[in-house]
Write a protein that holds these residues in place. Structure first.
Motif, PDB file in Angstrom:
ATOM      1  N   VAL A 345       0.878  -1.162   0.000  1.00 48.00           N
ATOM      2  CA  VAL A 345       0.000   0.000   0.000  1.00 48.00           C
ATOM      3  C   VAL A 345       0.922   1.221   0.000  1.00 48.00           C
ATOM      4  CG1 VAL A 345      -1.824   1.190   1.268  1.00 48.00           C
ATOM      5  CG2 VAL A 345      -1.714  -1.286   1.303  1.00 48.00           C
ATOM      6  N   PRO A 346       1.399   1.615  -1.168  1.00 48.70           N
ATOM      7  CA  PRO A 346       2.432   2.647  -1.216  1.00 48.70           C
ATOM      8  C   PRO A 346       1.886   4.048  -0.939  1.00 48.70           C
ATOM      9  CG  PRO A 346       1.860   1.976  -3.430  1.00 48.70           C
ATOM     10  CD  PRO A 346       1.027   1.140  -2.498  1.00 48.70           C
ATOM     11  N   ASP A 347       2.773   4.919  -0.428  1.00 48.02           N
ATOM     12  CA  ASP A 347       2.397   6.316  -0.245  1.00 48.02           C
ATOM     13  C   ASP A 347       2.228   6.957  -1.619  1.00 48.02           C
ATOM     14  OD1 ASP A 347       2.528   6.029   2.414  1.00 48.02           O
ATOM     15  OD2 ASP A 347       4.474   7.000   2.685  1.00 48.02           O
ATOM     16  N   PRO A 348       1.274   7.887  -1.754  1.00 50.48           N
ATOM     17  CA  PRO A 348       1.052   8.511  -3.063  1.00 50.48           C
ATOM     18  C   PRO A 348       2.264   9.336  -3.505  1.00 50.48           C
ATOM     19  CG  PRO A 348      -0.253   9.590  -1.377  1.00 50.48           C
ATOM     20  CD  PRO A 348       0.360   8.398  -0.739  1.00 50.48           C
ATOM     21  N   VAL A 349       2.484   9.377  -4.816  1.00 42.47           N
ATOM     22  CA  VAL A 349       3.611  10.160  -5.346  1.00 42.47           C
ATOM     23  C   VAL A 349       3.310  11.653  -5.193  1.00 42.47           C
ATOM     24  CG1 VAL A 349       5.100  10.531  -7.339  1.00 42.47           C
ATOM     25  CG2 VAL A 349       3.984   8.307  -7.000  1.00 42.47           C
TER      26      VAL A 349
END
Ligand SMILES: Nc1ncnc2c1ncn2[C@@H]1O[C@H](COP(=O)(O)OP(=O)(O)OP(=O)(O)O)[C@@H](O)[C@H]1O
Ligand SMILES: [Mg+2]
Length: 601
Positions: A345-349
Motif C-alpha cells: 500500500v504505497p504512499d502517493p507520489v
C-alpha cells in the motif's frame, strides 16, 4: 515486491538465476552501506597492508643480522647488528601502531554499518503494509533483527580484518620467502597442493554443514518465539509435552550438526598443522645440506624456516571465519530481501491534502482478493454518505473485516477505487488519511506506558483534561479511577493489568480523542459485558453523532444505534436498509433478529 518471495525466504532450492539475483541484491545493499565510509575503508586497507608488510620484514632482518652482522661484529663493526636490531624494533613498532589504527578504524566502520542496517530494518519493517506482516511471522522478523544482525556484527567486528590480514600476511610471507631463498619457496609451493586439496575438502563439507547449522538455529528461534507468543494457548491446551518433544528434537538437530562441524575442524586443523610442519622440516633439511655445501647462510636458512612456519599461522583463524563469512553473507541476503520488499500500500507520489474531511466514503467498482486465486469481495459499489452510522453484519468469514480494512486502507482494492470525499484513498496524504479514518479492532493493543499515554496515542500532545474527557465519554473513566494509580497506572506492570473489556474501553477513548471523520469498529465491543456495553453505547451515540461510522458486531444490540444495516454473505452485500425496514422484511436480517429476540427471553 512479492510476498510469495518473502515466504520463500528460508527455502534453500534457489535456481541459478534467482541465486544470482539474490547475490546482486545483497551486494547492492553492502555497497550502499559502505559507500559513505569509503575514506575510512581505504585508510583501514592501507593500514592492514603496511602493517602486514612491516611484520613480514622481521625474519629477513634476523637473517641479515646473523649472516652479515655477526661476521662484521667479529671485525669490531657494530653497525650491521645495531641496524638489524633497530630496524627490527622499528618495524615492530610501526606494525603495532598500525594494528591499533586498523582495529579502531574497522570497529568504527563495523558500528556505523550496523547502526545503519539496524535502523533501516526497523524503519522499513515498520513501514511495510499489513499484507507483509500477515505473512512474515514475528519469529522471522525477530531473527532478522537479532541473529542475522549479530552474524554480520561478528564478521565485521573481527572476522573481516582477520581474514584480510591473514591473507595479506600469507601473500607477503610467500613473497619474502621467494626473495630471501627461492628453493625454499618451491618447497612451500609444493605444500600448497595438499593444502589446497584439504582446504577445498573442508570448504565443501563445511558449507553445507554451516548452512544446516544456521537453519537449525533459526528453527529454534522460531519455535521459541511461537511458543512464547502463544503461551496462553500452549498452557490451555496442555501442549507443553508436545512442545517439549518438538523443541527437544530441534535442540538435538542443532547439537548434531554442530558436532559434525567440530568433527570437520578435528580433521582440518591437525591436517593443516601436519602439512605446515612437514614443509618446515623439508625446508630445514634441504637448507641444512645447502648450508653445509656453503650455498646458504645460516641466517637465511633461519629466515626461510621462520617464513615457512609463519605462512601457515593464519590458516586456522581463516578456517574459523569462513563460517562467520558464510553466516554473515546469508544473513545479508535475508535482510536485503526484507529491505527490498515494497509496501503493498504505497504512499502517493503526489499526495492530495484533505484538511477537514466530511466523511463521505464510496466504493466504486471495487473488487478485492488477498491472493490471485481467490476473490473475497466480488465487484461491488457502495456509497456511505457523511455522518451515517452503518452496522455491518453477516456470518463468520463473510468479508466484513476485509471491507473495513479497505476503508482504512490497510489494503488497496485489486480493482476499482475507494474514495473519501471524492478523493481516492491511494492519493490522499498519509497523515490526512490516518487522521480522517480510524479503525478500532478487537485486539485493542496497549503499549507499555501509562493508561493516559495509551489514550493520548489518539492525539499526540493531548492535555490530561482532554484525556479524562475522552475516557468519560466512552464510559472508561470509572474503572481507570479505580486502578492503583488511576490514569498513571502502568498497563504492563503487575496490578496495572487490565481486562480485555477494559482494554477495549481504553482503545475507545483513544479513538474518541482522535476524533476522526470516519470511525470503524471491528468487533470492538465484543469483550464488553452487557452493562459496560450499554455504557459504551451511550458514549457511542455521542461518539458517532457527527461522523461516519461502520460498526461490525455480532451482537445485534449494537445494531440498534445504526441508521443503516448492511448484511454480507460470501463477500456480497445481500441486504441494505434501515434496521426497521430489514426487521420488518422477510430477509436474512429479519431471521437473525427474530432468533436473537428469542434468545433474550
Ligand atoms: N490476510 C488474509 N489473507 C488471505 N485471506 C484472508 C486474509 N484475511 C482474511 N482472509 C479470508 O477472507 C475471508 C473474509 O475474511 P474476513 O476477516 O473479512 O471475515 P469476517 O466477515 O470479518 O469474519 P469474522 O466475523 O469471523 O470476523 C475469509 O474467507 C478469510 O479466509
Ligand atoms: Mg472479522
Amino acid at each position: 515486491m512479492s510476498v510469495t518471495g518473502v515466504q520463500g525466504e528460508e527455502r534453500q532450492d534457489y535456481s541459478k538465476a534467482e541465486s544470482a539475483q539474490i547475490r546482486a541484491r545483497s551486494r547492492h545493499l553492502l555497497g550502499s552501506l559502505l559507500s559513505p565510509l569509503k575514506a575510512k575503508l581505504w585508510l583501514t586497507a592501507v593500514a592492514i597492508v603496511v602493517s602486514s608488510a612491516a611484520q613480514v620484514a622481521g625474519p629477513a632482518l634476523i637473517a641479515y643480522g646473523i649472516d652479515q652482522g655477526i661476521p662484521a661484529l667479529v671485525e669490531q663493526n657494530w653497525f650491521p647488528v645495531a641496524f638489524a636490531g633497530a630496524a627490527y624494533l622499528i618495524t615492530g613498532l610501526v606494525g603495532a601502531f598500525l594494528i591499533a589504527v586498523y582495529i579502531r578504524m574497522s570497529a568504527r566502520i563495523s558500528q556505523a554499518v550496523l547502526i545503519d542496517l539496524r535502523t533501516r530494518m526497523f524503519l522499513h519493517t515498520q513501514k511495510l503494509s499489513l499484507e507483509f506482516h500477515e505473512s512474515y511471522t514475528s519469529g522471522r522478523i525477530i531473527s532478522r533483527q537479532t541473529s542475522d544482525l549479530d552474524a554480520i556484527r561478528e564478521l565485521m567486528d573481527e572476522g573481516l580484518t582477520l581474514l584480510v590480514r591473514g591473507l595479506m600476511y600469507m601473500v607477503f610471507t610467500a613473497i619474502m620467502l621467494v626473495i630471501v631463498d627461492a628453493p625454499s619457496g618451491f618447497v612451500l609451493l609444493a605444500s600448497l597442493v595438499p593444502l589446497g586439496i584439504l582446504t577445498r575438502w573442508f570448504q565443501v563439507r563445511s558449507q553445507s554443514l554451516f548452512r544446516r547449522s544456521r537453519v537449525a538455529s533459526a528453527k529454534l528461534i522460531v519455535q521459541f518465539v511461537e511458543t512464547m507468543t502463544g503461551i496462553r494457548a500452549v498452557q490451555a491446551f496442555r501442549k507443553q509435552k508436545r512442545n517439549e518433544a518438538e523443541f527437544g528434537g530441534l535442540v538435538e538437530d542443532y547439537r548434531d550438526v554442530n558436532a559434525k562441524v567440530l568433527g570437520l575442524f578435528a580433521v582440518y586443523n591437525p591436517g593443516m598443522a601436519l602439512i605446515g610442519n612437514t614443509a618446515v622440516a623439508v625446508t630445514l633439511v634441504l637448507g641444512g645440506f645447502r648450508v653445509i655445501d656453503g650455498d646458504l647462510g645460516v641466517g637465511v636458512l633461519l629466515a626461510a624456516v621462520l617464513y615457512t612456519k609463519r605462512f601457515f599461522d593464519p590458516m586456522e583463524d581463516m578456517a574459523m571465519f569462513y563460517n562467520g563469512y558464510q553466516s554473515a553473507s546469508s544473513a545479508l541476503e535475508k535482510i536485503s530481501g526484507v529491505l527490498e520488499e515494497e509496501p503493498s500500500v504505497p504512499d502517493p507520489v503526489t499526495p492530495v491534502d484533505l484538511w477537514n474531511a466530511e466523511g463521505d466514503v464510496e466504493f466504486d467498482g471495487v473488487e478485492f482478493a488477498y491472493t490471485k486465486d481467490r476473490v473475497i469481495l466480488p465487484r461491488f459499489d457502495l456509497a456511505i454518505p457523511a455522518g451515517q452510522t452503518i452496522a455491518l453484519v453477516g456470518s463468520t468469514g463473510a468479508g466484513k473485516s476485509t471491507l473495513a480494512k479497505l476503508i482504512a486502507r490497510f489494503y488497496d482494492p485489486s480493482d476499482g477505487v475507494v474514495t473519501l470525499d471524492g478523493i481516492a484513498l491511494a492519493d490522499l496524504h498519509p497523515k490526512d488519511l490516518r487522521r480522517a479514518i480510524v479503525m478500532v479492532t478487537q485486539e485493542a493493543y496497549l503499549f507499555s506506558g501509562s493508561v493516559a499515554d495509551n489514550i493520548a496515542l489518539g492525539k499526540p500532545g493531548a492535555s490530561s483534561d482532554e484525556i479524562v474527557r475522552a475516557a468519560m465519554a466512552v464510559g472508561a473513566h470509572e474503572f481507570i479511577e479505580g486502578l492503583p494509580n488511576g490514569y498513571d497506572t502502568d498497563v504492563n506492570k503487575r496490578g496495572g493489568r487490565v481486562s480485555a473489556g477494559q482494554r477495549q474501553l481504553i482503545s475507545f477513548a483513544r479513538a474518541f480523542l482522535a476524533n476522526p471523520a470516519v470511525l470503524i469498529l471491528d468487533e470492538a465491543t465484543s469483550s464488553l459485558d452487557i452493562p459496560s456495553e450499554r455504557l459504551v453505547q451511550e458514549g457511542l451515540t455521542k461518539l458517532l453523532a457527527d461522523r461516519t461510522a461502520v460498526i461490525i458486531a455480532h451482537r445485534l444490540s449494537t445494531v440498534a444505534i445504526a441508521d443503516r444495516v448492511l448484511v454480507m454473505e460470501h463477500g456480497r452485500i445481500i441486504e441494505d436498509g434501515t434496521p426497521a425496514e430489514l426487521i420488518g422484511g422477510t430477509g436474512h436480517f429479519a431471521a437473525m433478529h427474530a432468533a436473537w429476540k428469542d434468545s433474550l427471553v
